[in-house]
Design a protein around this motif. Structure first.
Motif, PDB file in Angstrom:
ATOM      1  N   ASN A 172       3.294 105.889  49.674  1.00 57.47           N
ATOM      2  CA  ASN A 172       4.155 106.729  48.847  1.00 57.47           C
ATOM      3  C   ASN A 172       4.701 107.987  49.511  1.00 57.47           C
ATOM      4  O   ASN A 172       5.732 108.505  49.070  1.00 57.47           O
ATOM      5  CB  ASN A 172       3.398 107.152  47.580  1.00 57.47           C
ATOM      6  N   LEU A 173       4.031 108.482  50.546  1.00 53.07           N
ATOM      7  CA  LEU A 173       4.419 109.774  51.104  1.00 53.07           C
ATOM      8  C   LEU A 173       4.728 109.762  52.591  1.00 53.07           C
ATOM      9  O   LEU A 173       5.547 110.544  53.072  1.00 53.07           O
ATOM     10  CB  LEU A 173       3.298 110.800  50.843  1.00 53.07           C
ATOM     11  N   ALA A 174       4.043 108.908  53.348  1.00 53.92           N
ATOM     12  CA  ALA A 174       4.102 108.982  54.811  1.00 53.92           C
ATOM     13  C   ALA A 174       5.511 108.727  55.362  1.00 53.92           C
ATOM     14  O   ALA A 174       5.997 109.468  56.227  1.00 53.92           O
ATOM     15  CB  ALA A 174       3.104 108.006  55.421  1.00 53.92           C
ATOM     16  N   LYS A 175       6.158 107.678  54.879  1.00 53.00           N
ATOM     17  CA  LYS A 175       7.472 107.319  55.411  1.00 53.00           C
ATOM     18  C   LYS A 175       8.478 108.444  55.212  1.00 53.00           C
ATOM     19  O   LYS A 175       9.256 108.777  56.126  1.00 53.00           O
ATOM     20  CB  LYS A 175       7.970 106.037  54.751  1.00 53.00           C
ATOM     21  N   LYS A 176       8.459 109.049  54.032  1.00 53.06           N
ATOM     22  CA  LYS A 176       9.390 110.144  53.749  1.00 53.06           C
ATOM     23  C   LYS A 176       9.148 111.329  54.673  1.00 53.06           C
ATOM     24  O   LYS A 176      10.071 112.077  54.996  1.00 53.06           O
ATOM     25  CB  LYS A 176       9.246 110.587  52.291  1.00 53.06           C
ATOM     26  N   ALA A 177       7.882 111.512  55.088  1.00 59.06           N
ATOM     27  CA  ALA A 177       7.526 112.629  55.962  1.00 59.06           C
ATOM     28  C   ALA A 177       7.679 112.285  57.443  1.00 59.06           C
ATOM     29  O   ALA A 177       7.400 113.118  58.305  1.00 59.06           O
ATOM     30  CB  ALA A 177       6.082 113.064  55.685  1.00 59.06           C
ATOM     31  N   GLY A 178       8.114 111.053  57.735  1.00 58.35           N
ATOM     32  CA  GLY A 178       8.283 110.638  59.120  1.00 58.35           C
ATOM     33  C   GLY A 178       6.976 110.377  59.830  1.00 58.35           C
ATOM     34  O   GLY A 178       6.873 110.542  61.048  1.00 58.35           O
ATOM     35  N   LEU A 179       5.955 109.951  59.078  1.00 56.88           N
ATOM     36  CA  LEU A 179       4.635 109.690  59.656  1.00 56.88           C
ATOM     37  C   LEU A 179       4.343 108.201  59.640  1.00 56.88           C
ATOM     38  O   LEU A 179       4.381 107.559  58.589  1.00 56.88           O
ATOM     39  CB  LEU A 179       3.557 110.436  58.858  1.00 56.88           C
ATOM     40  N   ASP A 180       4.050 107.643  60.805  1.00 54.38           N
ATOM     41  CA  ASP A 180       3.613 106.251  60.923  1.00 54.38           C
ATOM     42  C   ASP A 180       2.093 106.251  60.863  1.00 54.38           C
ATOM     43  O   ASP A 180       1.422 106.650  61.815  1.00 54.38           O
ATOM     44  CB  ASP A 180       4.112 105.671  62.252  1.00 54.38           C
ATOM     45  N   LEU A 181       1.545 105.837  59.742  1.00 62.28           N
ATOM     46  CA  LEU A 181       0.108 105.947  59.476  1.00 62.28           C
ATOM     47  C   LEU A 181      -0.538 104.571  59.438  1.00 62.28           C
ATOM     48  O   LEU A 181      -0.049 103.664  58.764  1.00 62.28           O
ATOM     49  CB  LEU A 181      -0.103 106.662  58.136  1.00 62.28           C
ATOM     50  N   GLU A 182      -1.651 104.432  60.143  1.00 58.44           N
ATOM     51  CA  GLU A 182      -2.442 103.205  60.110  1.00 58.44           C
ATOM     52  C   GLU A 182      -3.867 103.564  59.695  1.00 58.44           C
ATOM     53  O   GLU A 182      -4.460 104.503  60.231  1.00 58.44           O
ATOM     54  CB  GLU A 182      -2.457 102.534  61.485  1.00 58.44           C
ATOM     55  N   VAL A 183      -4.413 102.841  58.744  1.00 56.30           N
ATOM     56  CA  VAL A 183      -5.746 103.125  58.207  1.00 56.30           C
ATOM     57  C   VAL A 183      -6.705 102.002  58.578  1.00 56.30           C
ATOM     58  O   VAL A 183      -6.393 100.828  58.384  1.00 56.30           O
ATOM     59  CB  VAL A 183      -5.708 103.278  56.665  1.00 56.30           C
ATOM     60  N   LYS A 184      -7.858 102.378  59.104  1.00 54.51           N
ATOM     61  CA  LYS A 184      -8.904 101.398  59.401  1.00 54.51           C
ATOM     62  C   LYS A 184     -10.157 101.786  58.639  1.00 54.51           C
ATOM     63  O   LYS A 184     -10.591 102.937  58.683  1.00 54.51           O
ATOM     64  CB  LYS A 184      -9.180 101.337  60.900  1.00 54.51           C
ATOM     65  N   GLU A 185     -10.733 100.823  57.931  1.00 60.55           N
ATOM     66  CA  GLU A 185     -11.887 101.107  57.075  1.00 60.55           C
ATOM     67  C   GLU A 185     -13.197 100.717  57.752  1.00 60.55           C
ATOM     68  O   GLU A 185     -13.302  99.647  58.360  1.00 60.55           O
ATOM     69  CB  GLU A 185     -11.735 100.368  55.743  1.00 60.55           C
ATOM     70  N   PHE A 186     -14.175 101.588  57.617  1.00 62.72           N
ATOM     71  CA  PHE A 186     -15.530 101.352  58.092  1.00 62.72           C
ATOM     72  C   PHE A 186     -16.481 101.424  56.898  1.00 62.72           C
ATOM     73  O   PHE A 186     -16.220 102.135  55.932  1.00 62.72           O
ATOM     74  CB  PHE A 186     -15.941 102.403  59.126  1.00 62.72           C
ATOM     75  N   THR A 187     -17.583 100.724  56.985  1.00 58.79           N
ATOM     76  CA  THR A 187     -18.504 100.675  55.854  1.00 58.79           C
ATOM     77  C   THR A 187     -19.781 101.458  56.094  1.00 58.79           C
ATOM     78  O   THR A 187     -20.757 101.291  55.376  1.00 58.79           O
ATOM     79  CB  THR A 187     -18.857  99.220  55.520  1.00 58.79           C
ATOM     80  N   ASP A 188     -19.806 102.343  57.107  1.00 56.89           N
ATOM     81  CA  ASP A 188     -20.988 103.161  57.359  1.00 56.89           C
ATOM     82  C   ASP A 188     -20.556 104.581  57.682  1.00 56.89           C
ATOM     83  O   ASP A 188     -19.365 104.875  57.783  1.00 56.89           O
ATOM     84  CB  ASP A 188     -21.824 102.574  58.506  1.00 56.89           C
ATOM     85  N   TYR A 189     -21.538 105.466  57.844  1.00 55.32           N
ATOM     86  CA  TYR A 189     -21.257 106.877  58.089  1.00 55.32           C
ATOM     87  C   TYR A 189     -21.370 107.263  59.568  1.00 55.32           C
ATOM     88  O   TYR A 189     -21.294 108.448  59.893  1.00 55.32           O
ATOM     89  CB  TYR A 189     -22.244 107.744  57.294  1.00 55.32           C
ATOM     90  N   VAL A 190     -21.595 106.301  60.454  1.00 53.74           N
ATOM     91  CA  VAL A 190     -21.769 106.594  61.871  1.00 53.74           C
ATOM     92  C   VAL A 190     -20.520 106.258  62.673  1.00 53.74           C
ATOM     93  O   VAL A 190     -20.002 107.068  63.437  1.00 53.74           O
ATOM     94  CB  VAL A 190     -22.991 105.832  62.434  1.00 53.74           C
ATOM     95  N   THR A 191     -20.023 105.045  62.494  1.00 55.44           N
ATOM     96  CA  THR A 191     -18.948 104.540  63.336  1.00 55.44           C
ATOM     97  C   THR A 191     -17.668 105.370  63.276  1.00 55.44           C
ATOM     98  O   THR A 191     -17.007 105.528  64.312  1.00 55.44           O
ATOM     99  CB  THR A 191     -18.627 103.081  62.973  1.00 55.44           C
TER     100      THR A 191
END
Length: 277
Positions: free
Chosen positions: A57-76
């Motif tokens: 909803n926001l990144a493209k308008k702001a000129g940001l190419d955003l990639e999200v990677k999910e992890f299932t722990d608090y260390v990695t």
């Protein structure tokens, strides 16, 4: 780590880097490529959901190419930032990061002005409706990472179940319990395992994101939960030291603390997650 039952950071990080990673965006370029997408590690709920909202909803308008990677722990997520597997992460609070850096020799830092939300820690139980109804000798499960265990014990102390030794800070353990009128027994578990432990213990102190993943609401289901005012456990965007001024990071920090994100948090989580800006 404090006992042999706990998995070492190095082993957990190595395994999770191989097995615990999923992508919410396209896998474009290198995480360390400053001309490529900004690759951000996050735990799925609510951080991944908030980043997904920003991405759609926001990144493209702001000129940001955003990639999200999910992890299932608090260390990695911190290990991945340090090693350049990702450029930034969003999953933790300052006491946890300080402890992680100290123990692992890493130099991950908060991005200034990018504290986004608080997930109230709560006490949950399948057996009692009120905290005071816990029986003598009851078993209470708590997170086994240093700062969240101390945070859990403080929540129990603030609600009159135990007393901690004077001066105990963000590293309190069950050994620092000065008074324990109900003779509570503490079961230390990895934070992600706590919701699954509810059938095996009398109560569990569960981190907000893992509670949400298990359809538990700190606002509605917790016997008691942390208060937001004056709470040091806000979650923020973090990077490796020296990367704080990356233009992409600055754009994301601004988007994560925008009125649109504040409204998204309020509408979606109904008090189970609260904006910290």
């Amino acid at each position: 780590m404090r006992n042999t039952a706990k998995i070492t950071t190095a082993v957990l990080a190595a395994g999770a880097l191989t097995l615990g990673l999923t992508a919410c965006g396209s896998d474009k370029g290198s995480a360390g490529d400053k001309d490529g997408p900004l690759v951000v590690a996050a735990t799925p709920t609510p951080q991944g959901q908030i980043l997904d909202y920003v991405q759609k909803n926001l990144a493209k308008k702001a000129g940001l190419d955003l990639e999200v990677k999910e992890f299932t722990d608090y260390v990695t997520p911190n290990t991945a930032v340090q090693q350049g597997e990702v450029f930034a992460n969003y999953f933790q609070h300052k006491p946890y990061l300080d402890d992680f850096n100290k123990k692992n020799g890493t130099d991950v830092v908060p991005v200034p002005g990018a504290t986004v939300h608080l997930e109230p820690l709560g006490v949950y139980s399948k057996g009692v409706k009120k905290l005071g109804d816990l029986k003598d000798g009851a078993t209470v499960a708590v997170p086994n990472d240093t700062t969240n265990e101390a945070r859990a014990l403080k929540l129990l102390a603030d609600n009159g179940l135990i007393e901690l030794k004077k001066g105990v800070g963000y590293e309190a353990t069950p050994k620092d319990v000065a008074k324990n009128p109900k003779n509570l027994k503490f079961k230390e578990l990895e934070a992600a395992q706590l919701p699954r432990s509810l059938s095996d213990v009398d109560a569990a102190v569960i981190n907000g994101n893992y509670a949400l993943e298990a359809d538990l609401s700190p606002a509605k289901d917790a016997l008691v939960a942390e208060k937001a005012k004056g709470n040091p456990y806000g979650n923020f965007l973090a990077v490796k030291k020296g990367d704080e001024n990356d233009p992409r990071v600055k754009k994301l920090a601004k988007l994560l603390t925008s009125p649109e994100v504040k409204k998204f948090i309020a509408d979606k989580y109904d008090g189970a997650v609260v904006a910290a800006f």
